[in-house]
Design an enzyme around this catalytic site. Sequence first.
Site, PDB file in Angstrom:
ATOM      1  N   HIS A  89     150.335 -10.233  72.156  1.00 20.80           N
ATOM      2  CA  HIS A  89     151.349 -11.283  72.071  1.00 20.80           C
ATOM      3  C   HIS A  89     152.538 -10.957  72.963  1.00 20.80           C
ATOM      4  O   HIS A  89     153.049  -9.830  72.956  1.00 20.80           O
ATOM      5  CB  HIS A  89     151.834 -11.459  70.633  1.00 20.80           C
ATOM      6  CG  HIS A  89     152.871 -12.538  70.481  1.00 20.80           C
ATOM      7  ND1 HIS A  89     152.550 -13.883  70.541  1.00 20.80           N
ATOM      8  CD2 HIS A  89     154.210 -12.475  70.319  1.00 20.80           C
ATOM      9  CE1 HIS A  89     153.653 -14.595  70.411  1.00 20.80           C
ATOM     10  NE2 HIS A  89     154.682 -13.765  70.271  1.00 20.80           N
ATOM     11  N   SER A  90     152.987 -11.939  73.747  1.00 21.00           N
ATOM     12  CA  SER A  90     154.157 -11.829  74.616  1.00 21.00           C
ATOM     13  C   SER A  90     153.978 -10.651  75.573  1.00 21.00           C
ATOM     14  O   SER A  90     153.052 -10.669  76.384  1.00 21.00           O
ATOM     15  CB  SER A  90     155.429 -11.705  73.765  1.00 21.00           C
ATOM     16  OG  SER A  90     156.585 -11.951  74.527  1.00 21.00           O
ATOM     17  N   MET A  91     154.809  -9.616  75.505  1.00 17.19           N
ATOM     18  CA  MET A  91     154.581  -8.443  76.351  1.00 17.19           C
ATOM     19  C   MET A  91     153.166  -7.918  76.154  1.00 17.19           C
ATOM     20  O   MET A  91     152.510  -7.466  77.110  1.00 17.19           O
ATOM     21  CB  MET A  91     155.581  -7.339  76.011  1.00 17.19           C
ATOM     22  CG  MET A  91     155.379  -6.053  76.812  1.00 17.19           C
ATOM     23  SD  MET A  91     156.449  -4.666  76.288  1.00 17.19           S
ATOM     24  CE  MET A  91     155.625  -4.163  74.762  1.00 17.19           C
TER      25      MET A  91
ATOM     26  N   SER B 187     148.725 -14.395  73.827  1.00 13.35           N
ATOM     27  CA  SER B 187     149.537 -15.228  72.948  1.00 13.35           C
ATOM     28  C   SER B 187     150.991 -15.188  73.385  1.00 13.35           C
ATOM     29  O   SER B 187     151.535 -14.123  73.680  1.00 13.35           O
ATOM     30  CB  SER B 187     149.387 -14.694  71.513  1.00 13.35           C
ATOM     31  OG  SER B 187     150.265 -15.320  70.624  1.00 13.35           O
TER      32      SER B 187
END
Length: 245
Positions: A76-78, A104
């Site tokens: 997710h994200s990073m 994500s």
Amino acid sequence: MKKINLFCIPFAGGSAVVYSKWKKNTDSFIQIHEVELPGRGRRMNEPLIDNMKAMVEDIFYSIKNNLTEPYALFGHSMGGLLTYELCHKIQQEGYPAPVHVFVSGRKAPQLKARKKVIHNLSNEEFISEIIKYNGTDKMIFENKELAEIFLPILRADFKLIETYEFFTPLQLLNSNISVFHGIDDKAVNFDELSLWSQVTKKEIEIQNFPGGHFFINEYTEQVVGKVNETLGSLINENTLELPVV
């Protein structure tokens, strides 16, 4: 029944505990492995890593012994960016590709980072920017002891993200990609998500969820339900042979 190892990589400032609560909702054929990054959680005493290459190598060597069995990746994200680069590291090392990849809350990696760099701002300015993501409790920054622990982790993670450089790879990924998106996520433009199709030779599917950038925390059951459904289809179709590099 066959099993799939699912390696879950956290977002900036996050630790492995983020994915611990997923276990009660995952189907029995999924084995969750929460990836712990250096400098946090059970690896709190290890030095932080603030660059992409070193972080990807760290993750690879922590999971490589499980890459000869069917596995999937979630970030997710990073964590989504780390997941993409980890796939290339796995290719380079000659290991089989994941049976599926989930990214994500992250735009396609070839898109330039936002113009505003924040990892080198003053504490006050940095905290102000972090709070805009609505994923960090303000009380953490109001507690001096917690802030002293948490701020260096966030700075290192944002430096990793903001200094990342995309290089056109020699090979595209060899995995289907599910792209998860919070419909109220102001950090990711929906139009940027379709460009994940440019980094894999297989298919992508964009899946929208309610919520903002941290929808995976707000709507955990729905997110895990989609993971169950996606990986379950591989079990049902008996397509769990590990893809070649």
